[in-house]
Design a protein around this motif. Structure first.
Motif, short mmCIF file in Angstrom:
data_model
loop_
_atom_site.label_atom_id
_atom_site.label_comp_id
_atom_site.label_asym_id
_atom_site.label_seq_id
_atom_site.Cartn_x
_atom_site.Cartn_y
_atom_site.Cartn_z
N VAL A 55 0.80 -1.29 0.12
CA VAL A 55 0.12 0.02 0.02
C VAL A 55 0.91 1.19 -0.03
CG1 VAL A 55 -1.47 1.24 1.37
CG2 VAL A 55 -2.26 -1.31 1.01
N ALA A 56 2.02 1.21 0.59
CA ALA A 56 2.96 2.40 0.57
C ALA A 56 3.56 2.63 -0.52
CB ALA A 56 4.06 2.07 1.63
N LEU A 57 3.99 1.56 -1.31
CA LEU A 57 4.25 1.71 -2.79
C LEU A 57 3.41 2.15 -3.40
CD1 LEU A 57 6.38 -1.60 -3.17
CD2 LEU A 57 7.37 0.66 -2.99
N LEU A 58 2.03 1.72 -3.39
CA LEU A 58 1.01 2.24 -4.41
C LEU A 58 0.47 3.62 -4.13
CD1 LEU A 58 -1.37 1.39 -6.30
CD2 LEU A 58 -2.66 0.70 -4.16
N ARG A 59 0.79 4.04 -2.83
CA ARG A 59 0.71 5.74 -2.42
C ARG A 59 1.59 6.42 -3.10
NH1 ARG A 59 -3.20 6.87 1.87
NH2 ARG A 59 -2.27 8.64 1.96
N ALA A 60 2.73 5.83 -2.95
CA ALA A 60 4.11 6.61 -3.66
C ALA A 60 3.87 6.81 -5.10
CB ALA A 60 5.45 5.94 -3.39
N SER A 61 3.53 5.76 -5.73
CA SER A 61 3.41 5.73 -7.14
C SER A 61 2.27 6.54 -7.42
CB SER A 61 3.24 4.18 -7.82
OG SER A 61 2.12 3.72 -7.36
N ALA A 62 1.19 6.67 -6.88
CA ALA A 62 -0.02 7.54 -7.29
C ALA A 62 0.49 8.94 -7.03
CB ALA A 62 -1.02 7.22 -6.08
N HIS A 63 1.33 9.32 -6.32
CA HIS A 63 1.87 10.77 -5.96
C HIS A 63 2.87 11.12 -7.28
CE1 HIS A 63 -0.60 11.50 -2.52
NE2 HIS A 63 0.21 11.00 -1.74
N ASP A 64 3.57 10.07 -7.55
CA ASP A 64 4.70 10.32 -8.42
C ASP A 64 4.30 10.46 -10.04
OD1 ASP A 64 7.08 10.54 -9.99
OD2 ASP A 64 7.82 9.00 -8.98
N PRO A 65 4.25 11.76 -10.63
CA PRO A 65 3.66 11.78 -11.86
C PRO A 65 4.71 10.74 -12.95
CG PRO A 65 4.41 13.98 -11.40
CD PRO A 65 4.57 12.98 -10.22
N ALA A 66 5.56 10.73 -12.70
CA ALA A 66 6.67 9.95 -13.53
C ALA A 66 6.27 8.24 -13.60
CB ALA A 66 8.20 10.01 -13.13
N VAL A 67 5.55 7.93 -12.36
CA VAL A 67 5.12 6.36 -12.28
C VAL A 67 3.85 6.17 -12.72
CG1 VAL A 67 4.76 4.54 -10.75
CG2 VAL A 67 7.09 6.18 -10.57
N ALA A 68 3.03 7.55 -12.64
CA ALA A 68 1.47 7.22 -13.16
C ALA A 68 1.50 6.80 -14.34
CB ALA A 68 0.81 8.55 -12.74
N PRO A 69 0.15 6.32 -14.62
CA PRO A 69 -0.09 5.89 -16.07
C PRO A 69 -0.03 6.97 -17.11
CG PRO A 69 -1.73 4.95 -14.54
CD PRO A 69 -0.80 5.92 -13.75
N GLN A 70 0.66 6.69 -18.38
CA GLN A 70 1.00 7.82 -19.38
C GLN A 70 -0.26 8.06 -19.91
OE1 GLN A 70 4.05 6.80 -21.81
NE2 GLN A 70 5.66 6.76 -19.92
N LYS A 71 -0.59 9.13 -20.38
CA LYS A 71 -1.58 9.39 -21.30
C LYS A 71 -1.71 8.58 -22.72
CE LYS A 71 -1.97 14.43 -19.75
NZ LYS A 71 -2.08 15.90 -20.24
#
Length: 104
Positions: A55-71
């Motif tokens: 869950v901590a990794l998921l929260r971190a990836s949701a905050h990081d735009p580089a890790v978030a799904p690309q358009k």
């Protein structure tokens, strides 16, 4: 903000799970005394800790735009018209072999 609300709810649930596992460890034992129930509680503790880390990794990836799904990229239209047959003069018909040869 629905994603952040959902992640916060998941975090609260994981925190509650960890508290419940802690209470269970106090009742059954933490595994230092052995026994099958204590071993099972250690497994539950390890799984709960792993879930907390996930869950901590998921929260971190949701905050990081580089890790978030690309358009989504623009779609490329492929025409329905036939291809130029001169593009395929140097290739064999797949599965049929060359037209000037026969199978052994």
């Amino acid at each position: 903000m629905a994603l952040q609300d959902d992640l916060t709810a998941v975090q609260r649930s994981v925190d509650e799970l960890l508290r419940a596992v802690g209470k269970l460890e106090q009742q059954v034992g933490d595994g230092s005394r052995g026994g099958p129930a204590a071993i099972d509680v250690r497994r539950v503790r390890a799984d709960a800790d792993h879930l907390r880390e996930s869950v901590a990794l998921l929260r971190a990836s949701a905050h990081d735009p580089a890790v978030a799904p690309q358009k989504r990229l623009d779609l490329v239209t492929i025409p329905d018209t036939p291809y130029d047959s001169s593009l395929w003069t140097d290739s064999d018909d797949e599965g049929l072999g060359a037209s000037d040869r026969h199978a052994p």
